[in-house]
Design a protein around this motif. Structure first.
Motif, PDB file in Angstrom:
ATOM      1  N   LEU A 105      -4.032  27.185   8.190  1.00  0.00           N
ATOM      2  CA  LEU A 105      -3.257  27.601   7.026  1.00  0.00           C
ATOM      3  C   LEU A 105      -3.392  26.583   5.898  1.00  0.00           C
ATOM      4  N   SER A 106      -3.428  25.300   6.248  1.00  0.00           N
ATOM      5  CA  SER A 106      -3.624  24.274   5.222  1.00  0.00           C
ATOM      6  C   SER A 106      -4.997  24.416   4.573  1.00  0.00           C
ATOM      7  N   LEU A 107      -6.018  24.788   5.357  1.00  0.00           N
ATOM      8  CA  LEU A 107      -7.349  25.007   4.795  1.00  0.00           C
ATOM      9  C   LEU A 107      -7.357  26.226   3.875  1.00  0.00           C
ATOM     10  N   LEU A 108      -6.696  27.301   4.312  1.00  0.00           N
ATOM     11  CA  LEU A 108      -6.624  28.505   3.484  1.00  0.00           C
ATOM     12  C   LEU A 108      -5.884  28.215   2.184  1.00  0.00           C
ATOM     13  N   GLY A 109      -4.745  27.525   2.276  1.00  0.00           N
ATOM     14  CA  GLY A 109      -3.991  27.198   1.068  1.00  0.00           C
ATOM     15  C   GLY A 109      -4.769  26.287   0.131  1.00  0.00           C
ATOM     16  N   SER A 110      -5.515  25.343   0.692  1.00  0.00           N
ATOM     17  CA  SER A 110      -6.330  24.455  -0.142  1.00  0.00           C
ATOM     18  C   SER A 110      -7.391  25.238  -0.887  1.00  0.00           C
ATOM     19  N   ARG A 111      -7.975  26.211  -0.217  1.00  0.00           N
ATOM     20  CA  ARG A 111      -9.017  27.023  -0.844  1.00  0.00           C
ATOM     21  C   ARG A 111      -8.445  27.901  -1.950  1.00  0.00           C
ATOM     22  N   LEU A 112      -7.248  28.440  -1.744  1.00  0.00           N
ATOM     23  CA  LEU A 112      -6.665  29.358  -2.716  1.00  0.00           C
ATOM     24  C   LEU A 112      -5.931  28.652  -3.850  1.00  0.00           C
ATOM     25  N   PHE A 113      -5.218  27.558  -3.531  1.00  0.00           N
ATOM     26  CA  PHE A 113      -4.309  26.958  -4.503  1.00  0.00           C
ATOM     27  C   PHE A 113      -4.551  25.472  -4.757  1.00  0.00           C
ATOM     28  N   GLY A 114      -5.411  24.824  -3.985  1.00  0.00           N
ATOM     29  CA  GLY A 114      -5.611  23.395  -4.143  1.00  0.00           C
ATOM     30  C   GLY A 114      -5.078  22.619  -2.951  1.00  0.00           C
ATOM     31  N   ARG A 115      -5.518  21.370  -2.854  1.00  0.00           N
ATOM     32  CA  ARG A 115      -5.237  20.542  -1.688  1.00  0.00           C
ATOM     33  C   ARG A 115      -3.745  20.314  -1.463  1.00  0.00           C
ATOM     34  N   ARG A 116      -3.008  20.032  -2.518  1.00  0.00           N
ATOM     35  CA  ARG A 116      -1.587  19.690  -2.363  1.00  0.00           C
ATOM     36  C   ARG A 116      -0.795  20.859  -1.794  1.00  0.00           C
ATOM     37  N   ILE A 117      -0.995  22.046  -2.355  1.00  0.00           N
ATOM     38  CA  ILE A 117      -0.267  23.213  -1.860  1.00  0.00           C
ATOM     39  C   ILE A 117      -0.727  23.564  -0.454  1.00  0.00           C
ATOM     40  N   GLY A 118      -2.010  23.417  -0.183  1.00  0.00           N
ATOM     41  CA  GLY A 118      -2.501  23.711   1.164  1.00  0.00           C
ATOM     42  C   GLY A 118      -1.862  22.834   2.215  1.00  0.00           C
ATOM     43  N   LEU A 119      -1.805  21.532   1.955  1.00  0.00           N
ATOM     44  CA  LEU A 119      -1.186  20.622   2.914  1.00  0.00           C
ATOM     45  C   LEU A 119       0.308  20.897   3.044  1.00  0.00           C
ATOM     46  N   CYS A 120       0.943  21.249   1.927  1.00  0.00           N
ATOM     47  CA  CYS A 120       2.375  21.573   1.979  1.00  0.00           C
ATOM     48  C   CYS A 120       2.610  22.809   2.844  1.00  0.00           C
TER      49      CYS A 120
END
Length: 454
Positions: A105-120
């Motif tokens: 999910l962190s990888l998907l979020g990083s791809r869609l919204f950027g690293r910070r949101i993905g890790l969050c």
């Protein structure tokens, strides 16, 4: 999955640290929880034992299972054959799958919204109490979530790739088909995924080719199950014979929109056949027919039922804790004392409603998401699932596959609140406006601080 470009965005070490942070609380809970199979988990556990013993995918009476999809029992059968059929084997597997979901999910979020949101988003999922508690049960949702998130991640990666695009789309289709073997519901997400691919297309031929590869591979994963059903029962059953049962239990005279054990028992007695398989098929057929007749004859009552389905689905996130506690109204049969159960329930629900509030904030920011493609993908998963359970049963278990999307939306909501706070802080530090006298002119400064000139 280990070669996706999103992994470079957050770093391999960070991804491993997130996986460990998600796995640790799940392992601790699994070691502490009683781990007794309950609800549908009793059947999954029994079917897994049958497969491990070489008996095949058969029901308790020896007839072929047709009510549940085979993905989770088949995997349990393999695990039980290797590690033994102790009840905690399934719980450890669920903990591993759910921790992997947090990382993907962190990888998907990083791809869609950027690293910070993905890790969050990955961190929110890693600490999600309702998911941690669900790992203490034998339910199929942790396996389903990891396969669905993997399918979405590979779809996004493939859409933006410059090489091996067909191979990546085939891998996405493989994960989507595997998810559908666990729960048939991913089939309702295919229009949303196709619409997302249309928005990211590189020409009409590219869209046709890549979409065909993804969905044909997913269909090919399901074909052996469909063929088995046709050969066994001489009828076309592409998924399991349970949809009609579910839709009837939530749509009949006196229905609440949730589980109705008395109606379930009455339906089974009315359509009892020579074995469990044919009984399930007869109930499934009758359920679709009778539920549709009820909806047509009682549109006003159906509106009330739909509203209650939504309430039942989103009112609580403590289903996993309840399964661990033990089902039934008699506290003497519970595995956890009432005080412990209440603490787990409050923890799960407090986090749940906080995340729903943050997800609502995040949902309001969809217009700013990378030309809307990210919004299309997430809403293409969220809304069909919601519509599906407006038709079928309502209940806390049925929002669990939405939690990865809700975690991404909540992370977007946190980012939006941080942006609003950051924008407000510089304004509070600006030089105050000069004081005005009643005439609207600036007042004279303090004479003691006024420089004198000769």
């Amino acid at each position: 999955l280990l070669r996706v470009s999103s992994l470079r965005m957050i770093g391999r070490n960070t991804a491993l640290a997130l996986f460990a942070a998600a796995l640790l609380p799940r392992l601790v809970f699994v070691l502490w929880a009683p781990g007794e199979p309950a609800a549908d988990g009793q059947f999954y556990h029994a079917y897994g034992e049958h497969i491990a013993r070489g008996w095949g995918y058969i029901d308790l009476d020896g007839s072929p299972v047709v009510r549940w999809m085979p993905g989770w029992p088949m995997l349990l059968g393999g695990l039980y054959a290797v590690f033994g059929s102790g009840t905690q084997v399934a719980l450890f597997a669920n903990a591993f799958f759910d921790a992997t979901t947090a990382t993907l999910l962190s990888l998907l979020g990083s791809r869609l919204f950027g690293r910070r949101i993905g890790l969050c988003a990955g961190g929110l999922y890693a600490l999600w109490p309702g998911m941690i508690f669900l790992c203490g049960s034998h339910m199929s949702e942790p396996l389903f979530n990891v396969l669905l998130v993997a399918a979405l991640l590979l779809t996004v990666e493939a859409a933006g790739a410059d090489s091996l695009r067909i191979t990546r789309f085939a891998a996405a289709g493989l994960c989507l088909g595997a998810a559908a073997l666990v729960k048939a519901e991913p089939l309702v997400t295919t229009p949303g995924i196709a619409f997302y691919l249309w928005q990211t297309r590189r020409g009409g031929a590219d869209f046709t080719r890549t979409t065909a590869v993804l969905f044909l591979v997913a269909a090919a994963v399901l074909v052996p199950w469909t063929v088995r059903n046709y050969l066994t029962f001489d009828r076309f059953l592409p998924t399991a014979a349970s949809g009609g049962i579910g839709v009837y239990l939530a749509n009949h005279p006196g229905a609440t929109g949730g589980q109705d054990f008395l109606a379930n028992r009455a339906l089974q007695q009315r359509f009892k056949r020579e074995n469990a398989a044919w009984t399930a098929i007869a109930r499934n057929d009758a359920g679709w027919r009778d539920a549709w007749a009820f909806v047509r004859a009682n549109p006003g009552e159906e509106s009330r039922i739909i509203a209650n389905k939504l309430r039942l689905t989103y009112r609580s996130d403590a289903r996993g804790a309840k399964l661990v506690r033990g089902l039934g109204p008699d506290p003497a049969a519970w595995h956890l004392d009432p005080a412990t159960w209440q603490r787990l329930q409050w923890t799960a629900n407090g986090y749940w409603f906080t995340m729903l509030a943050l997800a609502t904030v995040g949902l309001a920011t969809t217009r700013s998401w990378k030309r809307g493609t990210a919004a299309l993908l997430l809403l293409g998963v969220l809304l069909p699932w919601l519509c599906l359970h407006i038709v079928l049963l309502g209940g806390p278990r049925y929002h669990v596959p939405q939690i990865p999307v809700l975690a991404l939306l909540a992370a977007c909501g946190i980012a939006q609140l941080r942006r609003g706070r950051t924008a407000a802080e510089p304004a509070s530090r600006t030089t105050p406006a000069p004081e005005m006298n009643p005439a609207g002119r600036e007042t004279d400064p303090d004479p003691a601080e006024t420089p004198r000139s000769d």
